[in-house]
Design an enzyme around this catalytic site. Structure first.
Site, short mmCIF file in Angstrom:
data_model
loop_
_atom_site.label_atom_id
_atom_site.label_comp_id
_atom_site.label_asym_id
_atom_site.label_seq_id
_atom_site.Cartn_x
_atom_site.Cartn_y
_atom_site.Cartn_z
N SER A 50 0.84 -1.19 0.00
CA SER A 50 0.00 0.00 0.00
C SER A 50 0.88 1.25 0.00
O SER A 50 2.08 1.17 0.21
CB SER A 50 -0.93 0.00 1.23
OG SER A 50 -0.17 0.07 2.42
N ASP A 51 0.24 2.38 -0.23
CA ASP A 51 1.00 3.63 -0.20
C ASP A 51 1.02 4.18 1.22
O ASP A 51 0.47 3.59 2.16
CB ASP A 51 0.44 4.63 -1.21
CG ASP A 51 -0.99 5.05 -0.93
OD1 ASP A 51 -1.48 4.88 0.22
OD2 ASP A 51 -1.64 5.56 -1.86
N ALA A 52 1.64 5.35 1.39
CA ALA A 52 1.79 5.94 2.72
C ALA A 52 0.45 6.31 3.36
O ALA A 52 0.33 6.37 4.57
CB ALA A 52 2.69 7.18 2.64
N VAL B 27 -3.59 3.16 1.19
CA VAL B 27 -4.40 2.69 0.07
C VAL B 27 -3.64 1.57 -0.63
O VAL B 27 -2.46 1.73 -0.98
CB VAL B 27 -4.70 3.84 -0.92
CG1 VAL B 27 -5.47 3.33 -2.13
CG2 VAL B 27 -5.47 4.96 -0.22
#
Length: 155
Positions: A21-23, A26
């Site tokens: 996932s991103d920071a 998501v």
């Protein structure tokens, strides 16, 4: 949103890893679609369909396949954040659309909350002519089994 669906075809588990996932928490879209497709492949195997009957692998297999199942539409909704270490439940719901197409809805849940939902739509085409054709028999049986919920159960 809580999971209230009782007509699921197959359920998988997956743990979120650092790079998934991103920071903001998501799930990376490419991971979401890869996991959705892998879940579909696993359900075919659990149902007893040899992947070589569906997916082209090598020249010998390509020459035997008469029907291809390209993806013609995909979409995803990202509903809640995830964190490294979260344990996801992945639920698939295949559905026949017509004699030559079907879709697989894949829901991703953390605990009992939906975190993402994807939809992948396939059509059947004749490998030689590239024209639409009926779905392969194995896929027809798999879809029928899913529609009456007698397919594989949670793993």
């Amino acid at each position: 949103m809580k999971n209230k669906n009782t007509s699921l075809f197959l359920i998988f588990k997956r743990t979120i890893r650092f790079g998934d996932s991103d920071a903001a928490g998501v799930i990376h879209f490419h991971n979401l679609f890869r996991w959705a497709h892998e879940s579909w492949e696993q359900s075919l195997e659990e149902y007893g369909i040899d992947p070589l009957e569906i997916f082209p692998v090598g020249k010998e297999n390509n020459d035997k396949l008469t029907t291809a199942l390209p993806i013609v539409h995909c979409e995803a909704d990202f509903l809640k954040r995830v964190r490294t270490g979260d344990r996801l439940t992945i639920e698939i719901q295949p559905k026949k659309i017509d004699k030559s197409s079907f879709q697989v809805k894949t829901s991703f849940l953390s605990q009992e909350d939906y975190v993402a939902i994807s939809l992948i739509r396939h059509i059947a085409i004749n490998v030689g002519s590239r024209e639409r054709c009926p779905l392969p028999e194995g896929i027809e049986r798999w879809l029928e089994s899913a529609s009456i919920n007698i397919g594989p159960s949670p793993i």
